[in-house]
Write an enzyme that holds these catalytic residues in place. Structure first.
Site, PDB file in Angstrom:
ATOM      1  N   TYR A   1      22.646   0.461 -38.796  1.00  0.00           N
ATOM      2  CA  TYR A   1      21.224   0.667 -38.358  1.00  0.00           C
ATOM      3  C   TYR A   1      21.036  -0.065 -37.194  1.00  0.00           C
ATOM      4  O   TYR A   1      21.297  -1.261 -37.159  1.00  0.00           O
ATOM      5  CB  TYR A   1      20.360   0.598 -39.661  1.00  0.00           C
TER       6      TYR A   1
ATOM      7  N   ASP B   1       7.392  -5.796 -30.972  1.00  0.00           N
ATOM      8  CA  ASP B   1       7.564  -4.375 -31.389  1.00  0.00           C
ATOM      9  C   ASP B   1       6.509  -3.436 -30.985  1.00  0.00           C
ATOM     10  O   ASP B   1       5.715  -2.870 -31.935  1.00  0.00           O
ATOM     11  CB  ASP B   1       7.958  -4.512 -32.946  1.00  0.00           C
TER      12      ASP B   1
ATOM     13  N   ASP C   1      17.098   3.752 -33.974  1.00  0.00           N
ATOM     14  CA  ASP C   1      15.610   3.738 -33.701  1.00  0.00           C
ATOM     15  C   ASP C   1      15.088   4.184 -32.170  1.00  0.00           C
ATOM     16  O   ASP C   1      15.420   3.484 -31.444  1.00  0.00           O
ATOM     17  CB  ASP C   1      14.759   2.466 -34.181  1.00  0.00           C
TER      18      ASP C   1
ATOM     19  N   ASP D   1      11.889   4.829 -31.421  1.00  0.00           N
ATOM     20  CA  ASP D   1      10.409   4.693 -31.436  1.00  0.00           C
ATOM     21  C   ASP D   1       9.792   6.047 -31.427  1.00  0.00           C
ATOM     22  O   ASP D   1       9.977   6.894 -32.233  1.00  0.00           O
ATOM     23  CB  ASP D   1       9.870   3.755 -30.162  1.00  0.00           C
TER      24      ASP D   1
ATOM     25  N   HIS E   1      16.132   8.037 -35.318  1.00  0.00           N
ATOM     26  CA  HIS E   1      14.908   8.394 -36.041  1.00  0.00           C
ATOM     27  C   HIS E   1      13.990   8.266 -34.855  1.00  0.00           C
ATOM     28  O   HIS E   1      13.715   7.305 -34.142  1.00  0.00           O
ATOM     29  CB  HIS E   1      14.488   7.911 -37.127  1.00  0.00           C
TER      30      HIS E   1
ATOM     31  N   GLU F   1       9.289   8.775 -34.438  1.00  0.00           N
ATOM     32  CA  GLU F   1       8.130   8.290 -35.366  1.00  0.00           C
ATOM     33  C   GLU F   1       6.863   9.094 -34.755  1.00  0.00           C
ATOM     34  O   GLU F   1       6.768   9.477 -33.594  1.00  0.00           O
ATOM     35  CB  GLU F   1       8.155   7.037 -35.484  1.00  0.00           C
TER      36      GLU F   1
ATOM     37  N   CYS G   1       4.662  -2.359 -35.570  1.00  0.00           N
ATOM     38  CA  CYS G   1       5.665  -2.346 -36.687  1.00  0.00           C
ATOM     39  C   CYS G   1       5.212  -1.504 -37.916  1.00  0.00           C
ATOM     40  O   CYS G   1       4.014  -1.556 -38.081  1.00  0.00           O
ATOM     41  CB  CYS G   1       5.910  -3.577 -37.059  1.00  0.00           C
TER      42      CYS G   1
ATOM     43  N   ARG H   1      10.207  10.163 -38.810  1.00  0.00           N
ATOM     44  CA  ARG H   1       9.948   8.922 -39.513  1.00  0.00           C
ATOM     45  C   ARG H   1       8.202   9.128 -39.337  1.00  0.00           C
ATOM     46  O   ARG H   1       7.743   9.543 -38.294  1.00  0.00           O
ATOM     47  CB  ARG H   1      10.124   7.657 -38.768  1.00  0.00           C
TER      48      ARG H   1
ATOM     49  N   GLU I   1       7.626   5.691 -44.116  1.00  0.00           N
ATOM     50  CA  GLU I   1       7.582   4.248 -43.834  1.00  0.00           C
ATOM     51  C   GLU I   1       6.215   3.906 -44.786  1.00  0.00           C
ATOM     52  O   GLU I   1       5.378   4.636 -44.778  1.00  0.00           O
ATOM     53  CB  GLU I   1       7.220   4.263 -42.376  1.00  0.00           C
TER      54      GLU I   1
ATOM     55  N   ASN J   1      13.296   2.517 -46.237  1.00  0.00           N
ATOM     56  CA  ASN J   1      13.471   1.257 -45.504  1.00  0.00           C
ATOM     57  C   ASN J   1      13.022  -0.324 -46.437  1.00  0.00           C
ATOM     58  O   ASN J   1      11.926  -0.327 -46.895  1.00  0.00           O
ATOM     59  CB  ASN J   1      12.095   1.289 -44.383  1.00  0.00           C
TER      60      ASN J   1
END
Length: 303
Positions: free
Chosen positions: A48, A62, A89, A91, A116, A118, A126, A161, A191, A213
């Site tokens: 990952y 982040d 990821d 974002d 992924h 989101e 985060c 996500r 999440e 996660n």
């Protein structure tokens, strides 16, 4: 790099097969290519690549400051050194739905097995911090649909996500997740769940693969592999674990050098040179090199 044996297409197919086998697969986070090679050597199922970790590696928070090209570059660096499937990821997709679509193409070209995306707004936060904001369901549906339509390889795994649990509650978050599946998501990443019961509710509501996660110091209790298997999850990520381990040891080691004036007291905490060279496959590179230059030059004239 010279001794990976699988193409990106083969690794994507491996990832797909994992999602269909009814088992839980562990994907630790890799903060650099060398770490990815160690993860493979230890026998894990995949790699990952966390956006939060990549930003931290650049000494950035982040919050969406790291850009698309930085993500693509790091993803390619990691994916190319391992025969394990790696997913990343992205974002919120780095812009409007068209940008999300372009990001998918770039990640496919970089050799990733999936990614992924989101439903937060930008600048993002985060997933285990308070104060997150999310876009409306239709906006995220557009992101997911654009990303799904952009895939050239049907085995590239698109993961949606949702950070909606902390903002709208579990029931509305599940409704969102269902909409994301209808829009083309292959897997769902719920999440910041707060309990095993919430993980179970998501599993019961959806008939696609689910990702858990297990990040340290977050909203969720750290469930072990057996617990997640019993809940019916398909993939678990440990996104920041290796970075935290490395930085923790680096912090303690630097303190020891300041205190003692040398490294003699911390040698047993370090990766030995021989183990580093083994991980780097030094000898295999030497053999490869010798195989190319194993001839002798003579003075015999050519006829």
């Amino acid at each position: 790099m010279l001794f990976t044996k699988k193409t990106a297409a083969q690794k994507r197919l491996d990832f797909r097969d994992m999602l269909d086998d009814g088992k839980l697969h562990q994907f630790p986070g890799a903060f650099n290519p060398l770490c990815a090679q160690l993860i493979e050597r230890k026998g894990f199922d995949g790699i990952y690549i966390s956006g939060a970790v990549m930003a931290a590696d650049l000494c950035l928070p982040d919050i969406g400051i790291a850009n698309q090209q930085e993500f693509v570059t790091r993803g390619q660096q990691i994916a190319r050194v391992t025969d394990l499937p790696a997913f990343i990821d992205i974002d919120t997709g780095f812009g409007e739905p068209m940008s999300a679509a372009r990001t998918i193409r770039l990640m496919e070209e970089a050799g990733l097995a999936g990614c992924h995306i989101e439903d937060q707004v930008m600048p993002k936060r985060c997933g285990h911090l308070d104060g997150k904001e999310i876009v409306d369901t239709q906006t995220m549906v557009q992101r997911v649909r654009a990303a799904a339509d952009a895939k050239l390889d049907e085995n590239f795994v698109l993961i949606a996500r949702s950070d909606a649990r902390a903002v709208e509650g579990l029931d509305k978050a599940i409704d969102r997740m269902k909409a994301y599946v209808d829009a083309g998501a292959d897997m769902i990443f719920p999440e910041a769940m707060k309990s095993e019961q919430e993980f179970e509710a998501v599993r019961e509501a959806l008939d696609v693969p689910i990702l858990a996660n297990m990040t340290e110091f977050g909203k969720s209790r750290l469930l072990n592999k057996k617990e997640l298997e019993e809940l019916g999850f398909n993939v678990v990520i440990y996104p920041v674990t290796t970075l935290r381990l490395a930085m923790g040891e680096a912090d303690r080691g630097l303190e020891a050098i300041l205190r003692d004036g040398d490294q003699n007291g911390i040698l047993d905490q370090m990766q030995h040179r021989r183990d580093l060279y083994d991980l780097l496959r030094y000898e295999e590179y030497n053999q490869f090199d010798q195989g190319l230059f194993n001839f002798e030059v003579t003075d015999t004239p050519m006829e």
